[in-house]
Motif scaffolding. Structure first.
Motif, PDB file in Angstrom:
ATOM      1  N   LEU A 230     -31.633   9.409  74.311  1.00 15.60           N
ATOM      2  CA  LEU A 230     -30.095   9.909  74.267  1.00 15.60           C
ATOM      3  C   LEU A 230     -30.310  11.400  73.591  1.00 15.60           C
ATOM      4  O   LEU A 230     -29.731  12.312  74.262  1.00 15.60           O
TER       5      LEU A 230
ATOM      6  N   LEU B 231     -20.611  10.434  79.807  1.00  9.93           N
ATOM      7  CA  LEU B 231     -19.982   9.061  79.176  1.00  9.93           C
ATOM      8  C   LEU B 231     -20.426   9.017  77.503  1.00  9.93           C
ATOM      9  O   LEU B 231     -19.622   8.749  76.886  1.00  9.93           O
ATOM     10  N   ALA B 232     -21.706   9.379  77.222  1.00 10.37           N
ATOM     11  CA  ALA B 232     -22.136   9.420  75.938  1.00 10.37           C
ATOM     12  C   ALA B 232     -21.250  10.493  74.947  1.00 10.37           C
ATOM     13  O   ALA B 232     -20.920  10.252  73.865  1.00 10.37           O
TER      14      ALA B 232
ATOM     15  N   ARG C 160     -25.108   1.540  75.904  1.00  7.54           N
ATOM     16  CA  ARG C 160     -24.030   1.580  76.919  1.00  7.54           C
ATOM     17  C   ARG C 160     -24.150   2.600  77.876  1.00  7.54           C
ATOM     18  O   ARG C 160     -23.466   2.383  78.878  1.00  7.54           O
ATOM     19  N   THR C 161     -24.761   3.754  77.877  1.00 12.29           N
ATOM     20  CA  THR C 161     -24.883   4.700  78.756  1.00 12.29           C
ATOM     21  C   THR C 161     -26.265   4.650  79.454  1.00 12.29           C
ATOM     22  O   THR C 161     -26.527   5.558  80.392  1.00 12.29           O
TER      23      THR C 161
ATOM     24  N   LEU D 159     -23.446   2.464  84.422  1.00 12.05           N
ATOM     25  CA  LEU D 159     -24.492   3.189  83.944  1.00 12.05           C
ATOM     26  C   LEU D 159     -25.256   2.600  82.800  1.00 12.05           C
ATOM     27  O   LEU D 159     -26.134   3.280  82.333  1.00 12.05           O
ATOM     28  N   ASP D 160     -24.901   1.391  82.269  1.00  4.74           N
ATOM     29  CA  ASP D 160     -25.560   1.003  81.202  1.00  4.74           C
ATOM     30  C   ASP D 160     -27.028   0.189  81.939  1.00  4.74           C
ATOM     31  O   ASP D 160     -27.702  -0.163  81.259  1.00  4.74           O
TER      32      ASP D 160
ATOM     33  N   ARG E 275     -24.383   9.677  82.484  1.00  2.00           N
ATOM     34  CA  ARG E 275     -24.488   9.368  81.346  1.00  2.00           C
ATOM     35  C   ARG E 275     -24.307   9.991  80.269  1.00  2.00           C
ATOM     36  O   ARG E 275     -23.729   9.658  79.158  1.00  2.00           O
TER      37      ARG E 275
END
Length: 345
Positions: free
Chosen positions: A315, A288-289, A306-307, A245-246, A285
């Motif tokens: 984001l 995960l965030a 990271r996402t 996902l990154d 994503r």
């Protein structure tokens, strides 16, 4: 551990916050599986000290026993007074809900019951419990769902409801509706996640051995031709993407991994996941965030990297679109203490 609801010994401390009160309305003909979902899922959500976050109480319209759809009766411990005291009211399905709607008696029955609900309370339906909400006028002009089998009939009977029959559940703030059986589990886990964050919902799911998250926008398992066992699916590619996902994954890259053309991959992905590859990736994503915001002290920019969002601004934009709040606001609400992190493991 033998139960989804391990309770700590002794009395609840006097200074502990009171649990969120949930009334589950058992109507005549109630389906037992769905009747038990709120107690099993919401009742399994605990504080870091092991105290229940929800007080789930089953009630009937008059405090009397209620016949179920499966040849036995249940004896609720509470009567209709629970509806006015509840923070959340859940209406499970019944075997005769559609018949009651057709004969016109459901409107009076549901109206009398749901009129007891106090101001500010949430109202939730599982499966065809949506008929009761619609009969009481709670769904007019609002998005909602029900079991796909009932969709055409429901739409005819309640044309002012913005019915979305191809999703697992709909969250419209203070009114939430779900599709059949397992979608009620998804919706109750969503309530836990919405109220207390992903770590608490995941802990409940692990104890009950159910998937911790299925997006409400995922398609219901509507009757379709079943692919042959040898047919290629997108499941391996979805699992592959979750580990990356990154990275800025492209549609062509996903289709290439699945060894399909972009057109075939997109069609098959939508059939299996109920959404487009791009929408699915964005949702994963964001999920995960949310987990990183809850469980780490990483900066928003670092979490964005990271996402796969690339920048904090990206984001923030996607969090606001899908969750309704900024990353900072989400972290303030759901960031776990070290003790809570240990409990959620």
């Amino acid at each position: 551990m033998t139960s989804c609801v391990p309770l700590p010994p002794g009395e609840r401390p006097a200074d502990a916050p009171p649990p969120h009160r949930v009334a589950v309305l058992a109507l005549d003909g109630v389906i037992p599986f769905e009747l038990g979902i709120p107690a099993r899922i919401l009742g399994g959500a605990l504080t870091s000290d092991g105290w229940p976050l929800y007080d789930v109480r089953v009630c009937s319209l008059d405090g009397s026993p209620v016949r179920t759809s499966d040849g036995f009766s249940v004896v609720p411990e509470h009567g209709p007074e629970e509806l006015s005291a509840a923070d959340t009211v859940v209406v499970p399905p019944t075997a005769n809900m559609r018949a009651l709607a057709d004969e016109g008696s459901l409107a009076a029955l549901a109206g009398e019951a749901l009129a007891r609900i106090g101001p500010g309370a949430r109202v939730v339906s599982i499966c065809n419990g949506s008929y009761a909400l619609a009969a009481a006028g709670l769904l007019d002009g609002r998005p909602a769902t029900t079991h796909w089998w009932e969709a055409a009939h429901f739409r005819t009977l309640h044309p002012h409801v913005l019915l979305q029959e191809d999703v697992l559940f709909v969250d419209d703030g203070d009114v939430l509706t779900s599709a059949g059986a397992a979608a009620g589990v998804d919706l109750c886990l969503h309530l836990v996640r919405r109220d207390h964050g992903s770590a608490t919902a995941n802990a409940v799911a692990r104890r009950c051995v159910v998937p911790p998250w299925r997006d409400g926008g995922q398609a219901q398992y509507i009757e379709r031709p079943v692919p042959e066992p040898t047919s290629t699916t997108t499941a391996p590619t979805r699992a592959w993407a979750l580990e990356r996902l990154d990275r800025p994954l492209t549609l062509a890259e996903l289709a290439g991994h699945a060894r399909m053309s972009v057109r075939t991959f997109t069609r098959r992905f939508r059939d299996e996941a109920g959404t487009t590859p791009g929408q699915w990736l964005t949702a994963q994503r964001v999920e995960l965030a949310k987990q990183l915001l809850e469980t780490s002290d990483l900066t928003v920019d670092h979490i964005a990297s990271r996402t796969g969002f690339g920048s904090g601004n990206s984001l923030r934009q996607h969090m606001r679109a899908l969750v309704g709040v900024s990353p900072a606001a989400y972290r303030r609400t759901f960031h776990l203490t070290s003790k809570e992190k240990e409990f959620a493991q």
